[in-house]
Design a protein around this motif. Structure first.
Motif, PDB file in Angstrom:
ATOM      1  N   VAL A 189       0.842  -1.200   0.000  1.00  0.00           N
ATOM      2  CA  VAL A 189       0.000   0.000   0.000  1.00  0.00           C
ATOM      3  C   VAL A 189       0.876   1.249   0.000  1.00  0.00           C
ATOM      4  N   SER A 190       1.914   1.247   0.826  1.00  0.00           N
ATOM      5  CA  SER A 190       2.821   2.391   0.896  1.00  0.00           C
ATOM      6  C   SER A 190       3.511   2.641  -0.438  1.00  0.00           C
ATOM      7  N   ILE A 191       3.965   1.572  -1.085  1.00  0.00           N
ATOM      8  CA  ILE A 191       4.606   1.704  -2.394  1.00  0.00           C
ATOM      9  C   ILE A 191       3.637   2.311  -3.398  1.00  0.00           C
ATOM     10  N   ARG A 192       2.402   1.849  -3.380  1.00  0.00           N
ATOM     11  CA  ARG A 192       1.402   2.353  -4.331  1.00  0.00           C
ATOM     12  C   ARG A 192       1.141   3.843  -4.105  1.00  0.00           C
ATOM     13  N   MET A 193       1.094   4.260  -2.854  1.00  0.00           N
ATOM     14  CA  MET A 193       0.866   5.681  -2.567  1.00  0.00           C
ATOM     15  C   MET A 193       2.070   6.526  -3.006  1.00  0.00           C
ATOM     16  N   LYS A 194       3.275   6.018  -2.795  1.00  0.00           N
ATOM     17  CA  LYS A 194       4.473   6.762  -3.189  1.00  0.00           C
ATOM     18  C   LYS A 194       4.571   6.899  -4.709  1.00  0.00           C
ATOM     19  N   ARG A 195       4.084   5.894  -5.446  1.00  0.00           N
ATOM     20  CA  ARG A 195       4.120   5.970  -6.913  1.00  0.00           C
ATOM     21  C   ARG A 195       3.298   7.140  -7.432  1.00  0.00           C
ATOM     22  N   GLN A 196       2.331   7.592  -6.652  1.00  0.00           N
ATOM     23  CA  GLN A 196       1.446   8.667  -7.105  1.00  0.00           C
ATOM     24  C   GLN A 196       2.106  10.035  -7.068  1.00  0.00           C
ATOM     25  N   LYS A 197       3.160  10.182  -6.280  1.00  0.00           N
ATOM     26  CA  LYS A 197       3.750  11.498  -6.059  1.00  0.00           C
ATOM     27  C   LYS A 197       4.295  12.134  -7.326  1.00  0.00           C
ATOM     28  N   ARG A 198       4.743  11.316  -8.282  1.00  0.00           N
ATOM     29  CA  ARG A 198       5.375  11.891  -9.471  1.00  0.00           C
ATOM     30  C   ARG A 198       4.378  12.541 -10.422  1.00  0.00           C
ATOM     31  N   PHE A 199       3.094  12.389 -10.157  1.00  0.00           N
ATOM     32  CA  PHE A 199       2.090  13.050 -10.992  1.00  0.00           C
ATOM     33  C   PHE A 199       1.637  14.387 -10.405  1.00  0.00           C
ATOM     34  N   PHE A 200       2.257  14.744  -9.293  1.00  0.00           N
ATOM     35  CA  PHE A 200       2.006  16.037  -8.665  1.00  0.00           C
ATOM     36  C   PHE A 200       3.271  16.879  -8.760  1.00  0.00           C
ATOM     37  N   PRO A 201       3.150  18.211  -8.596  1.00  0.00           N
ATOM     38  CA  PRO A 201       4.353  19.056  -8.615  1.00  0.00           C
ATOM     39  C   PRO A 201       5.344  18.581  -7.562  1.00  0.00           C
ATOM     40  N   PRO A 202       6.664  18.671  -7.835  1.00  0.00           N
ATOM     41  CA  PRO A 202       7.253  19.378  -8.991  1.00  0.00           C
ATOM     42  C   PRO A 202       7.399  18.531 -10.263  1.00  0.00           C
ATOM     43  N   GLU A 203       7.237  17.205 -10.177  1.00  0.00           N
ATOM     44  CA  GLU A 203       7.458  16.370 -11.373  1.00  0.00           C
ATOM     45  C   GLU A 203       6.339  16.521 -12.396  1.00  0.00           C
ATOM     46  N   SER A 204       5.105  16.333 -11.940  1.00  0.00           N
ATOM     47  CA  SER A 204       3.921  16.499 -12.797  1.00  0.00           C
ATOM     48  C   SER A 204       4.032  15.737 -14.122  1.00  0.00           C
ATOM     49  N   SER A 205       4.396  14.467 -14.038  1.00  0.00           N
ATOM     50  CA  SER A 205       4.456  13.635 -15.247  1.00  0.00           C
ATOM     51  C   SER A 205       3.059  13.507 -15.851  1.00  0.00           C
ATOM     52  N   ARG A 206       3.002  13.384 -17.166  1.00  0.00           N
ATOM     53  CA  ARG A 206       1.715  13.316 -17.860  1.00  0.00           C
ATOM     54  C   ARG A 206       1.150  11.900 -17.824  1.00  0.00           C
ATOM     55  N   ILE A 207      -0.163  11.815 -17.589  1.00  0.00           N
ATOM     56  CA  ILE A 207      -0.839  10.525 -17.630  1.00  0.00           C
ATOM     57  C   ILE A 207      -2.234  10.714 -18.227  1.00  0.00           C
ATOM     58  N   TRP A 208      -2.596   9.786 -19.095  1.00  0.00           N
ATOM     59  CA  TRP A 208      -3.898   9.795 -19.764  1.00  0.00           C
ATOM     60  C   TRP A 208      -4.519   8.437 -19.497  1.00  0.00           C
ATOM     61  N   MET A 209      -5.595   8.434 -18.717  1.00  0.00           N
ATOM     62  CA  MET A 209      -6.266   7.189 -18.340  1.00  0.00           C
ATOM     63  C   MET A 209      -7.625   7.103 -19.027  1.00  0.00           C
ATOM     64  N   ILE A 210      -7.899   5.955 -19.625  1.00  0.00           N
ATOM     65  CA  ILE A 210      -9.228   5.667 -20.164  1.00  0.00           C
ATOM     66  C   ILE A 210      -9.763   4.474 -19.392  1.00  0.00           C
ATOM     67  N   LEU A 211     -10.901   4.662 -18.739  1.00  0.00           N
ATOM     68  CA  LEU A 211     -11.478   3.616 -17.899  1.00  0.00           C
ATOM     69  C   LEU A 211     -12.783   3.100 -18.493  1.00  0.00           C
ATOM     70  N   ASP A 212     -12.935   1.792 -18.493  1.00  0.00           N
ATOM     71  CA  ASP A 212     -14.223   1.219 -18.811  1.00  0.00           C
ATOM     72  C   ASP A 212     -15.177   1.561 -17.674  1.00  0.00           C
ATOM     73  N   GLU A 213     -16.434   1.874 -17.999  1.00  0.00           N
ATOM     74  CA  GLU A 213     -17.387   2.258 -16.955  1.00  0.00           C
ATOM     75  C   GLU A 213     -17.508   1.189 -15.874  1.00  0.00           C
ATOM     76  N   ALA A 214     -17.311  -0.079 -16.247  1.00  0.00           N
ATOM     77  CA  ALA A 214     -17.408  -1.167 -15.273  1.00  0.00           C
ATOM     78  C   ALA A 214     -16.438  -0.974 -14.114  1.00  0.00           C
ATOM     79  N   VAL A 215     -15.295  -0.337 -14.372  1.00  0.00           N
ATOM     80  CA  VAL A 215     -14.322  -0.068 -13.312  1.00  0.00           C
ATOM     81  C   VAL A 215     -14.951   0.792 -12.219  1.00  0.00           C
ATOM     82  N   LEU A 216     -15.782   1.743 -12.627  1.00  0.00           N
ATOM     83  CA  LEU A 216     -16.387   2.677 -11.688  1.00  0.00           C
ATOM     84  C   LEU A 216     -17.599   2.092 -10.979  1.00  0.00           C
ATOM     85  N   LEU A 217     -18.248   1.130 -11.611  1.00  0.00           N
ATOM     86  CA  LEU A 217     -19.462   0.533 -11.039  1.00  0.00           C
ATOM     87  C   LEU A 217     -19.158  -0.669 -10.152  1.00  0.00           C
ATOM     88  N   ARG A 218     -17.994  -1.267 -10.333  1.00  0.00           N
ATOM     89  CA  ARG A 218     -17.635  -2.461  -9.556  1.00  0.00           C
ATOM     90  C   ARG A 218     -17.259  -2.054  -8.134  1.00  0.00           C
TER      91      ARG A 218
END
Length: 286
Positions: A152-181
């Motif tokens: 869990v800690s590793i997964r949370m740390k992986r998120q930091k690079r998408f926030f400043p100062p790094e702000s790496s670009r990410i484009w996510m396309i989700l199937d609606e089922a992901v949101l309903l499950r």
């Protein structure tokens, strides 16, 4: 000396990138021989991932290929990752490909992801991630509470690079089922939807949703496209397949083109980013 075991994925990725840079520089094996005094066979073995290559040799090649500072830094970082980082000890039982995925994800300039099962790890809440990871104990009873918390800690740390100062670009396309499950509970899902909305408001993040009612011919598996140099229009992306049973990197150029086109078609069938954000926000309120 050639290694007896299959080359690690990182070496294969590095080999592909070095070959691409040489071809972009319009250099042949004989050119390398004239300038560095290396035999053409050495270049061939490096570019086919048949031998390891020292950091010093990589720097010589990057100088010769006139690699950009950003690309130089990313490839040297990849070359240094010959062992699993100590902070990833909770994943030592995972596949080599997934560990390599985290290595490449950490240096990629841009990421595009199609997901049909769960919210991508880099956008998960802690509670959502913890429930998913804990559920693996049903198939892996050796997974300890400490390992769960480390993952869990590793997964949370992986998120930091998408926030400043790094702000790496990410484009996510989700199937609606992901949101309903439902993962965990309605409360966990509501929090997760709110986080997705907040995440999608970052200027470097694009979020789209493909409605279940939308007709489409592409179903397939979840996959991620990673670009090490977003500014290079000729660069082929790295393709990572996240299957239910196995994960793998696809480094073949034709496969890269196929998944690039697949992602474009999915983007075309998805709701626009602003509409997708409101779609998720409505789920968070319901």
């Amino acid at each position: 000396m050639s290694d007896a075991s299959p080359p690690p994925v990182q070496r294969r990725i590095l080999a592909r990138e070095l070959r691409y840079l040489r071809e972009r520089a319009s250099l042949t094996g004989d050119d390398i021989k004239d300038r560095l005094g290396w035999s053409p066979s050495k270049i061939s073995r490096i570019e086919n991932a048949r031998i390891s290559v020292s950091e010093g040799d990589i720097e010589l090649l990057l100088d010769l290929y006139d690699a950009t500072p950003g690309r130089r830094e990313r490839l040297l970082s990849l070359a240094r990752q010959t062992q699993t980082p100590h902070s990833w000890r909770a994943y030592t039982d995972g596949t080599r490909e997934f560990l390599t995925f985290m290595s490449v994800e950490a240096i990629a300039e841009s990421i595009r992801q199609w997901e049909i099962n769960v919210v991508p790890g880099v956008a998960q809440t802690e509670a959502y991630a913890r429930h998913l990871i804990t559920s693996w104990r049903a198939v892996d009873p050796t997974l300890t509470p400490r390992q769960i918390e480390e993952r869990v800690s590793i997964r949370m740390k992986r998120q930091k690079r998408f926030f400043p100062p790094e702000s790496s670009r990410i484009w996510m396309i989700l199937d609606e089922a992901v949101l309903l499950r439902t993962v965990g509970s309605p409360a966990i899902m509501s929090e997760q939807m709110r986080k997705l909305v907040d995440f999608s408001e970052l200027p470097n993040v694009t979020l789209q949703v493909v409605p279940l009612a939308q007709s489409r011919s592409i179903i397939g598996e979840s996959f991620t496209l990673l670009n090490l140099d977003e500014g290079d229009p000729l660069e082929q992306c790295l393709v990572y397949i996240d299957g239910n049973v196995a994960t793998q990197f696809l480094l073949d150029e034709q496969q890269s083109v196929y998944y690039e086109k697949t992602f474009e078609q999915l983007a075309g069938s998805a709701l626009a980013p602003a509409v997708s954000r409101e779609f998720v926000a409505n789920l968070a309120r319901s």
